[in-house]
Design a protein around this motif. Structure first.
Motif, PDB file in Angstrom:
ATOM      1  N   GLN A   1       7.825 -15.233 -43.488  1.00  0.00           N
ATOM      2  CA  GLN A   1       7.136 -14.200 -44.272  1.00  0.00           C
ATOM      3  C   GLN A   1       6.043 -13.546 -43.432  1.00  0.00           C
ATOM      4  O   GLN A   1       5.795 -12.343 -43.511  1.00  0.00           O
ATOM      5  CB  GLN A   1       6.501 -14.817 -45.521  1.00  0.00           C
ATOM      6  CG  GLN A   1       7.504 -15.389 -46.505  1.00  0.00           C
ATOM      7  CD  GLN A   1       6.777 -16.071 -47.658  1.00  0.00           C
ATOM      8  OE1 GLN A   1       5.669 -15.698 -48.012  1.00  0.00           O
ATOM      9  NE2 GLN A   1       7.412 -17.074 -48.232  1.00  0.00           N
ATOM     10  N   ARG A   2       5.395 -14.383 -42.625  1.00  0.00           N
ATOM     11  CA  ARG A   2       4.320 -13.858 -41.784  1.00  0.00           C
ATOM     12  C   ARG A   2       4.886 -12.881 -40.740  1.00  0.00           C
ATOM     13  O   ARG A   2       4.294 -11.858 -40.453  1.00  0.00           O
ATOM     14  CB  ARG A   2       3.643 -15.039 -41.092  1.00  0.00           C
ATOM     15  CG  ARG A   2       2.332 -14.716 -40.488  1.00  0.00           C
ATOM     16  CD  ARG A   2       1.550 -15.989 -40.244  1.00  0.00           C
ATOM     17  NE  ARG A   2       1.182 -16.587 -41.508  1.00  0.00           N
ATOM     18  CZ  ARG A   2       0.630 -17.788 -41.645  1.00  0.00           C
ATOM     19  NH1 ARG A   2       0.395 -18.522 -40.586  1.00  0.00           N
ATOM     20  NH2 ARG A   2       0.308 -18.256 -42.817  1.00  0.00           N
TER      21      ARG A   2
ATOM     22  N   GLY B   1       5.415  -9.735 -42.523  1.00  0.00           N
ATOM     23  CA  GLY B   1       4.140  -9.075 -42.837  1.00  0.00           C
ATOM     24  C   GLY B   1       3.515  -8.394 -41.637  1.00  0.00           C
ATOM     25  O   GLY B   1       2.843  -7.367 -41.770  1.00  0.00           O
TER      26      GLY B   1
ATOM     27  N   ASP C   1       5.823  -3.741 -37.706  1.00  0.00           N
ATOM     28  CA  ASP C   1       5.777  -2.288 -37.853  1.00  0.00           C
ATOM     29  C   ASP C   1       7.168  -1.765 -38.165  1.00  0.00           C
ATOM     30  O   ASP C   1       7.335  -0.687 -38.715  1.00  0.00           O
ATOM     31  CB  ASP C   1       5.297  -1.641 -36.561  1.00  0.00           C
ATOM     32  CG  ASP C   1       3.882  -2.074 -36.259  1.00  0.00           C
ATOM     33  OD1 ASP C   1       2.975  -1.605 -36.952  1.00  0.00           O
ATOM     34  OD2 ASP C   1       3.691  -2.918 -35.359  1.00  0.00           O
TER      35      ASP C   1
ATOM     36  N   ASN D   1       5.930  -6.256 -47.090  1.00  0.00           N
ATOM     37  CA  ASN D   1       5.385  -5.319 -46.117  1.00  0.00           C
ATOM     38  C   ASN D   1       5.871  -3.902 -46.403  1.00  0.00           C
ATOM     39  O   ASN D   1       6.919  -3.487 -45.924  1.00  0.00           O
ATOM     40  CB  ASN D   1       5.812  -5.738 -44.710  1.00  0.00           C
ATOM     41  CG  ASN D   1       5.232  -4.816 -43.649  1.00  0.00           C
ATOM     42  OD1 ASN D   1       4.757  -3.721 -43.943  1.00  0.00           O
ATOM     43  ND2 ASN D   1       5.286  -5.254 -42.412  1.00  0.00           N
TER      44      ASN D   1
ATOM     45  N   ARG E   1       4.677  -1.144 -45.294  1.00  0.00           N
ATOM     46  CA  ARG E   1       4.433  -0.119 -44.280  1.00  0.00           C
ATOM     47  C   ARG E   1       5.398  -0.170 -43.113  1.00  0.00           C
ATOM     48  O   ARG E   1       5.371   0.699 -42.249  1.00  0.00           O
ATOM     49  CB  ARG E   1       2.984  -0.118 -43.801  1.00  0.00           C
ATOM     50  CG  ARG E   1       2.422  -1.431 -43.352  1.00  0.00           C
ATOM     51  CD  ARG E   1       1.072  -1.264 -42.660  1.00  0.00           C
ATOM     52  NE  ARG E   1       1.236  -0.588 -41.386  1.00  0.00           N
ATOM     53  CZ  ARG E   1       1.532  -1.211 -40.253  1.00  0.00           C
ATOM     54  NH1 ARG E   1       1.698  -2.507 -40.205  1.00  0.00           N
ATOM     55  NH2 ARG E   1       1.671  -0.528 -39.151  1.00  0.00           N
ATOM     56  N   ALA E   2       6.270  -1.169 -43.070  1.00  0.00           N
ATOM     57  CA  ALA E   2       7.242  -1.213 -41.974  1.00  0.00           C
ATOM     58  C   ALA E   2       8.490  -0.438 -42.369  1.00  0.00           C
ATOM     59  O   ALA E   2       8.923  -0.486 -43.509  1.00  0.00           O
ATOM     60  CB  ALA E   2       7.617  -2.667 -41.679  1.00  0.00           C
TER      61      ALA E   2
ATOM     62  N   ALA F   1       1.657  -7.652 -50.225  1.00  0.00           N
ATOM     63  CA  ALA F   1       0.868  -6.469 -49.887  1.00  0.00           C
ATOM     64  C   ALA F   1       0.341  -5.815 -51.151  1.00  0.00           C
ATOM     65  O   ALA F   1       0.876  -6.007 -52.239  1.00  0.00           O
ATOM     66  CB  ALA F   1       1.748  -5.466 -49.146  1.00  0.00           C
TER      67      ALA F   1
ATOM     68  N   ARG G   1      -2.053  -7.703 -41.446  1.00  0.00           N
ATOM     69  CA  ARG G   1      -2.279  -6.343 -40.964  1.00  0.00           C
ATOM     70  C   ARG G   1      -2.908  -5.555 -42.105  1.00  0.00           C
ATOM     71  O   ARG G   1      -2.546  -5.736 -43.270  1.00  0.00           O
ATOM     72  CB  ARG G   1      -0.936  -5.669 -40.604  1.00  0.00           C
ATOM     73  CG  ARG G   1      -0.129  -6.357 -39.529  1.00  0.00           C
ATOM     74  CD  ARG G   1      -0.575  -6.023 -38.124  1.00  0.00           C
ATOM     75  NE  ARG G   1      -0.518  -4.613 -37.777  1.00  0.00           N
ATOM     76  CZ  ARG G   1       0.504  -4.019 -37.181  1.00  0.00           C
ATOM     77  NH1 ARG G   1       1.592  -4.698 -36.895  1.00  0.00           N
ATOM     78  NH2 ARG G   1       0.453  -2.742 -36.844  1.00  0.00           N
ATOM     79  N   TYR G   2      -3.812  -4.666 -41.772  1.00  0.00           N
ATOM     80  CA  TYR G   2      -4.348  -3.763 -42.786  1.00  0.00           C
ATOM     81  C   TYR G   2      -4.632  -2.455 -42.097  1.00  0.00           C
ATOM     82  O   TYR G   2      -4.948  -2.406 -40.904  1.00  0.00           O
ATOM     83  CB  TYR G   2      -5.585  -4.324 -43.484  1.00  0.00           C
ATOM     84  CG  TYR G   2      -6.596  -5.015 -42.591  1.00  0.00           C
ATOM     85  CD1 TYR G   2      -7.819  -4.412 -42.292  1.00  0.00           C
ATOM     86  CD2 TYR G   2      -6.337  -6.274 -42.061  1.00  0.00           C
ATOM     87  CE1 TYR G   2      -8.748  -5.051 -41.492  1.00  0.00           C
ATOM     88  CE2 TYR G   2      -7.257  -6.919 -41.258  1.00  0.00           C
ATOM     89  CZ  TYR G   2      -8.459  -6.301 -40.967  1.00  0.00           C
ATOM     90  OH  TYR G   2      -9.377  -6.922 -40.160  1.00  0.00           O
TER      91      TYR G   2
ATOM     92  N   ILE H   1      -1.966  -6.342 -46.043  1.00  0.00           N
ATOM     93  CA  ILE H   1      -0.867  -7.313 -46.055  1.00  0.00           C
ATOM     94  C   ILE H   1      -1.448  -8.659 -45.658  1.00  0.00           C
ATOM     95  O   ILE H   1      -2.124  -8.767 -44.626  1.00  0.00           O
ATOM     96  CB  ILE H   1       0.229  -6.906 -45.056  1.00  0.00           C
ATOM     97  CG1 ILE H   1       0.791  -5.523 -45.425  1.00  0.00           C
ATOM     98  CG2 ILE H   1       1.350  -7.945 -45.025  1.00  0.00           C
ATOM     99  CD1 ILE H   1       1.739  -4.950 -44.406  1.00  0.00           C
TER     100      ILE H   1
END
Length: 368
Positions: A154-155, A158, A161, A187, A189-190, A275, A306-307, A350
């Motif tokens: 999961q990490r 997360g 990209d 995630n 945003r990927a 997220a 990531r944020y 995230i």
């Protein structure tokens, strides 16, 4: 964070991570053997003896760096990644090795976080290399089970990209869509692309600009839509139109909770990593925001993966761009707001079990 002019001289780096057996090796084997016109240094970041690819990459274990027939270079890190990167850069500077970019493969279940942080923490590295993106390979057939069993996977999702889904041809569309929906919740945003490692366009993997602050903050529309229909209905949902892509609300605009007849085909897996998005058309008070974000990063840094955000700040006529990995946060001014656009804030966080209400209420208190 670097100014654009320096980027040209920086060596771009891609971190390739993903589930065991998802096809990273196939992809690397292609990069290391076929002619694609780019000289790439591939670093295998080893943690322990379970490296299955050794016979492929490094025949002679004493030799740290191997030059390959297609102009690529390969090396295995048994010790410190920073030392290896500095070594490669030094050899490149004195003309001993030629390469245009670096791909770091993290083996198996490694957490990409520390690898990413290297590029922001160490000054020599930060002056030489530009972290372009984290690419995570997910196996369509075993992806769900791996996510259930391994929080590390999961990490990896997360941090990404870009998510590449292999073996899509082995599952039916409903299973693929369920996996995709789960990846989006972890995630948003990927970008998610099904790939065939036999014929992936290698170019397309290499210039992602995932850590470039000016790169557009894309948030998957499916995520925004499920969020708008969610029963975590926070005040900031009231004023988030004007995104240029409005979502269908119910006719009467109600937010629907569980069991309201909207089947969003989420058999919700309670993933540790997830997220959420914060949006507002009101401006932030810059000082309050800086103080709040500083505090949040101190407390939740280890759980933040990531944020990233585009911020509307009071008294500043251009957008502020900010992003972070764990405890490291950077911000810089972006383009001026156009007369035709309504300034607004969009932020995505995230991380692991983040308390969305604490973040949301805190951010709302920073609005001017």
């Amino acid at each position: 964070m670097k100014a654009a002019t320096e980027l040209d001289t920086m060596i771009p780096v891609t971190v390739l991570t993903g589930f065991l057996g998802a096809g990273k090796t196939t992809l690397l084997r292609r990069i290391l053997t076929e002619y694609h016109g780019q000289r790439i240094a591939v670093i295998e970041n080893e943690f322990g003896p379970e490296n299955i690819d050794n016979d492929l990459l490094v025949q002679d274990s004493d030799e740290q760096i191997v030059e390959l027939s297609n102009g690529c270079v390969c090396c295995t890190v048994r010790g410190d990644l920073i030392r290896t990167l500095n070594d490669l850069a030094a050899r490149r500077a004195d003309g001993g090795l030629a390469f245009d970019r670096v791909i770091i493969e993290t083996t198996g279940m490694a957490n990409p976080g520390p690898v990413c942080q290297t590029f922001f923490m160490d000054d020599d590295i930060a002056d030489t290399y530009r972290l372009d993106a984290v690419i995570t390979v997910v196996d369509a057939k075993h992806g769900m089970a791996t996510l259930d069993r391994q929080e590390e996977s999961q990490r990896q999702v997360g941090f990404a990209d870009r998510l590449l889904i292999s073996k899509k041809d082995l599952v039916n569309d409903a299973d693929y869509q369920a996996l995709r929906a789960r990846l989006v919740r972890i995630n948003p945003r990927a970008s998610i692309t099904p790939v065939h490692f036999g014929e992936t366009d290698i170019e397309a993997l290499l210039e992602v600009s995932g850590f470039d602050l000016d790169a557009i903050l894309n948030i998957d529309p499916e995520f925004l839509e499920s969020e708008d229909h969610d029963h975590h209905d926070h005040a900031h949902h009231g004023h988030h139109h004007d995104h240029g892509h409005d979502h269908d609300h119910d006719e009467d605009g109600h937010a629907c909770g569980p069991g309201c007849g909207h089947d969003h085909h989420h058999a919700h897996h309670d993933d540790e990593i997830g997220a959420f998005v914060f949006r507002s058309n009101k401006a932030f008070d810059p000082e309050r925001l800086e103080e709040f974000l500083g505090g949040i990063v101190q407390v939740y840094g280890p759980d933040l993966l990531r944020y990233k955000g585009i911020l509307y700040l009071k008294g500043i006529n251009r957008r502020m761009l900010f992003q972070g990995v764990h405890m490291m946060m950077g911000a810089e001014p972006g383009k001026p707001w156009l007369a035709s656009e309504k300034p607004n804030t969009r932020m995505v966080f995230i991380g692991r079990k983040l308390p969305q209400d604490i973040f949301t209420q805190g951010l709302e208190q920073c609005l001017a």
